[in-house]
Every structure is written in C-alpha cells, then in structure tokens.
Write an enzyme that holds these catalytic residues in place. Structure first.
Site, PDB file in Angstrom:
ATOM      1  N   THR A  22      42.349  27.017  40.874  1.00 27.69           N
ATOM      2  CA  THR A  22      43.310  26.302  41.522  1.00 27.69           C
ATOM      3  C   THR A  22      42.833  24.762  41.898  1.00 27.69           C
ATOM      4  OG1 THR A  22      44.306  28.192  42.275  1.00 27.69           O
ATOM      5  CG2 THR A  22      44.774  26.005  43.583  1.00 27.69           C
ATOM      6  N   ARG A  27      54.286  37.620  39.250  1.00 35.61           N
ATOM      7  CA  ARG A  27      53.113  37.638  40.306  1.00 35.61           C
ATOM      8  C   ARG A  27      52.843  36.202  40.835  1.00 35.61           C
ATOM      9  NH1 ARG A  27      48.136  34.603  41.057  1.00 35.61           N
ATOM     10  NH2 ARG A  27      46.729  36.025  42.093  1.00 35.61           N
ATOM     11  N   GLY A  39      50.336  34.176  43.788  1.00 35.77           N
ATOM     12  CA  GLY A  39      49.339  34.074  44.317  1.00 35.77           C
ATOM     13  C   GLY A  39      49.218  33.672  45.763  1.00 35.77           C
ATOM     14  N   THR A  52      40.564  29.037  47.153  1.00 34.39           N
ATOM     15  CA  THR A  52      40.707  29.185  45.497  1.00 34.39           C
ATOM     16  C   THR A  52      40.340  31.041  45.355  1.00 34.39           C
ATOM     17  OG1 THR A  52      40.190  28.603  43.218  1.00 34.39           O
ATOM     18  CG2 THR A  52      38.740  27.996  45.038  1.00 34.39           C
ATOM     19  N   GLY A  53      40.375  31.252  44.288  1.00 35.33           N
ATOM     20  CA  GLY A  53      39.964  32.432  44.017  1.00 35.33           C
ATOM     21  C   GLY A  53      41.045  33.692  43.947  1.00 35.33           C
TER      22      GLY A  53
HETATM   23  N1  ASP Z   1      44.175  31.450  43.895  1.00 39.01           N
HETATM   24  C1  ASP Z   1      44.794  31.479  42.580  1.00 39.01           C
HETATM   25  C2  ASP Z   1      45.674  32.519  42.522  1.00 39.01           C
HETATM   26  O1  ASP Z   1      45.499  33.715  42.954  1.00 39.01           O
HETATM   27  C3  ASP Z   1      43.835  31.501  41.476  1.00 39.01           C
HETATM   28  C4  ASP Z   1      42.748  30.448  41.601  1.00 39.01           C
HETATM   29  O2  ASP Z   1      42.711  29.762  42.716  1.00 39.01           O
HETATM   30  O3  ASP Z   1      41.626  30.488  40.711  1.00 39.01           O
HETATM   31  O4  ASP Z   1      46.871  32.526  41.777  1.00 39.01           O
END
Ligand code: ASP
Length: 329
Positions: free
Chosen positions: A189, A217, A219, A240-241
């Site tokens: 992200t 879905r 996030g 992020t994550g």
């Molecule tokens: N946090 C984002 C999600 O779960 C993905 C990411 O940041 O890599 O959609």
C-alpha cells in the site's frame, strides 16, 4: 533499488535494534527515526519517494497537509506499473481489481472508499466523500455511482499485462477456494502522513490490496483507525502489511493513542507490533508495519519483520529509511 535488496539492507540496519535493547539512542544509531524541523512527509515503501516529491511541492509553498497527501498518493495511483496501488493493481481471485482508500485531515474530517472498481484515483473519491457528503465511507457500486456523479472518469481493469498474469495464476490455482497466497512480495500500500508548516497533520492511504484476495475482501487501508489515523493534538500514523492483523488491533489509532500517552513514534509503533505478535500464534508471512509522526516532528516506524522501509521528506532530507523491526524473515 529492488525490494529484495531493501530486505537485505533492512536486515543489516535492523540488526542493531534487535541485538541491543530498543533505546532511543540505538534507534538513532540505526537511523530509523528522527526529528523534523518544519514540514515533514513520511510514506510507505519505495514508491513513496516520488509521491513525497509531489506532496512537497505543496508543503514548501506553505500549503495544507491535506492537499499535499492527496496530491502525493495520486502519483502512485497514476503509475500503471505499480501492481499494488491504483488501476495497475492485481485483481482479486475472481479477476476484479478492487480499490480501497481513505484520507483524514487536521479537523478529524475523513473520507473513505472500499471495493471500488474502475476508477483511477480512489483517494480523490475518498476526499470527495469527505468534502461533499455527510458520510465517511462508501463502498462497491455505491462508491462507483458517487464517483461517476462527481465526474470521475472510468478505467478498464485489469490492465492487459496484469490480466495475463492473473490467467496464469488461475491456471496454477484451479481450486477457486484456494487460500490466496499472501506474502511480503505480493502487496504494498502507499500510506502517507504529513505535517505542514502550520503544524497541522493529514494522511492518505490507497491500495489495490492483496493480489488474488477473495472477492469482497477489504483490508485495513480504507478503514479509519486501522490503515490511517490523524489526531491533530497528537500526530498521525499509517500502516501497511497484513490488513486483517492491523484491523484486529485498530492499528493506526492505537499508535496515535500511545503517542498521546507519551510514547515516541517508534515506541508507539513497536507496541502496536508487539500487540499484533501477541495475538497471532502463527506469524508466517504476517508482516505488519507502522509509521508515525508526533506533534513535535519526531518520526519513526516499526515492523514485525525486516524489509520494511519508508520515504522521508523534510527541508533537509529526501531519502529511504529502513524501519526498526522485531524479527528477521
Ligand atoms: N494493508 C493492505 C491490505 O491489507 C496491503 C498492504 O499494505 O500491503 O490490503
């Protein structure tokens, strides 16, 4: 530089903070945190450098943080080679590119869109939700309808080259209910937080989410308090994550509340990471990363695993910074 290279560099830089107790002086030594004199922008990952430059054009003229963060992340959304933000993103397992974004300003006004398809700049739709409606969040076809009413242009997704990759993935993953592969290579992200010359904070967060996720879905990224939170009395945080884990602890809100209690940005991010770790038995691929700035211009970050880095822009600095982390991959 490639992200894999960053993982390696992150491992070396981060080792300092793993070997020694995480005191403020160790963190400065590992150059994972600092203090800004004047406006500051932090953005997740390498794509944050270009985004920060665009945002800085507004901040250096004394402009508002809210305009800077919107302008900044639009650069990432417009990059058609980016496979994790905007219409160049990878689709879900049913072939739909669904976009999530949110924005929040110094008055705690906020706007968000989720599960939005075929619109190039979800962050600006989120801003329009904030500026033009009484609502905070619009999703799916309702968000699209609103975007079209507001004059946003449509875009065809997935892009042809992304569709090709998707078709290959489908061939290799015949079972529709296969657990989508979720790892540190297939999502990224952009979360951006900024303080302007007036000392006011804003943030923006935008993503196409995890590649090949289940249809429907959503996030953490469009969820105010999870992927992003701003409280002008305290500061701002973004994440992020793995969104599911970040939502479980209301991640960005948690970081801001910890800073309110006196934690430094890095300590606050570290405590949020500690809570995530303590609530998950299986940490396989569970990368979660937080970034924060406090009212005095202190900034910092922390992640579960090595490899997370962020783009920093101030009057004197324009660079990538390796995050402190809890463990090596
Ligand atoms: N946090 C984002 C999600 O779960 C993905 C990411 O940041 O890599 O959609």
């Amino acid at each position: 530089m490639k992200r894999r290279t960053f993982f390696k560099l992150g491992a070396i830089a981060g080792a300092l903070s793993v070997i020694k107790p995480l005191s403020a002086s160790n963190l400065l030594e590992a150059s994972t945190e600092g203090i800004a004199d004047g406006p500051i922008i932090l953005s997740t990952w390498n794509h944050g450098l270009a985004a920060n430059s665009a945002a800085w054009e507004i901040l250096e003229k004394g402009g508002k943080a809210i305009d800077a963060v919107e302008r900044g992340v639009r650069v990432t959304e417009a990059d058609l080679t980016n496979r994790s933000v905007g219409i160049g993103g990878r689709p879900d397992r049913d072939g739909h590119v669904t976009l999530d974004a949110c924005i929040m300003d110094e008055q705690s006004r906020c706007g968000s869109v989720a599960f939005l398809e075929g619109i190039a700049h979800p962050i600006s739709v989120a801003r329009a939700v904030m500026d033009k409606t009484q609502h905070v969040m619009l999703v799916g076809s309702g968000a699209k309808k609103f975007a079209l009413e507001m004059g946003f242009k449509t875009a065809k997704t997935p892009l042809p080259e992304v569709k090709k990759d998707y078709e290959q993935w489908r061939k290799e993953n015949k079972n529709l209910f296969v657990k989508p592969e979720i790892n540190h290579e297939n999502h990224d992200t952009i979360g951006m937080i900024a303080m302007d010359a007036n000392g006011d904070f804003s943030g923006a967060c935008t993503t196409s989410g995890w590649a090949y996720k289940m249809h429907g879905r959503v996030g953490d990224s469009p969820i105010i308090g999870a992927g992003l939170f701003v409280d002008n009395e305290v500061g701002a945080a973004t994440a992020t994550g793995m969104g599911e884990a970040i939502i479980r602890i209301a991640g960005s809100h948690t970081v801001v509340e910890l800073m309110r209690q006196g934690y430094t940005p890095t300590e606050a991010c570290k405590e949020a990471v500690r809570r995530i770790i303590s609530k998950h038995k299986d940490l396989t691929n569970l990368q979660c990363c937080f970034l924060a700035i406090d009212k005095k211009g202190n900034y910092g970050s922390y992640s579960v695993y090595s490899g997370f880095n962020y783009a920093l822009k101030t009057k004197t600095e324009d660079k990538m910074v390796d995050s402190a982390f809890d463990r090596n991959w």
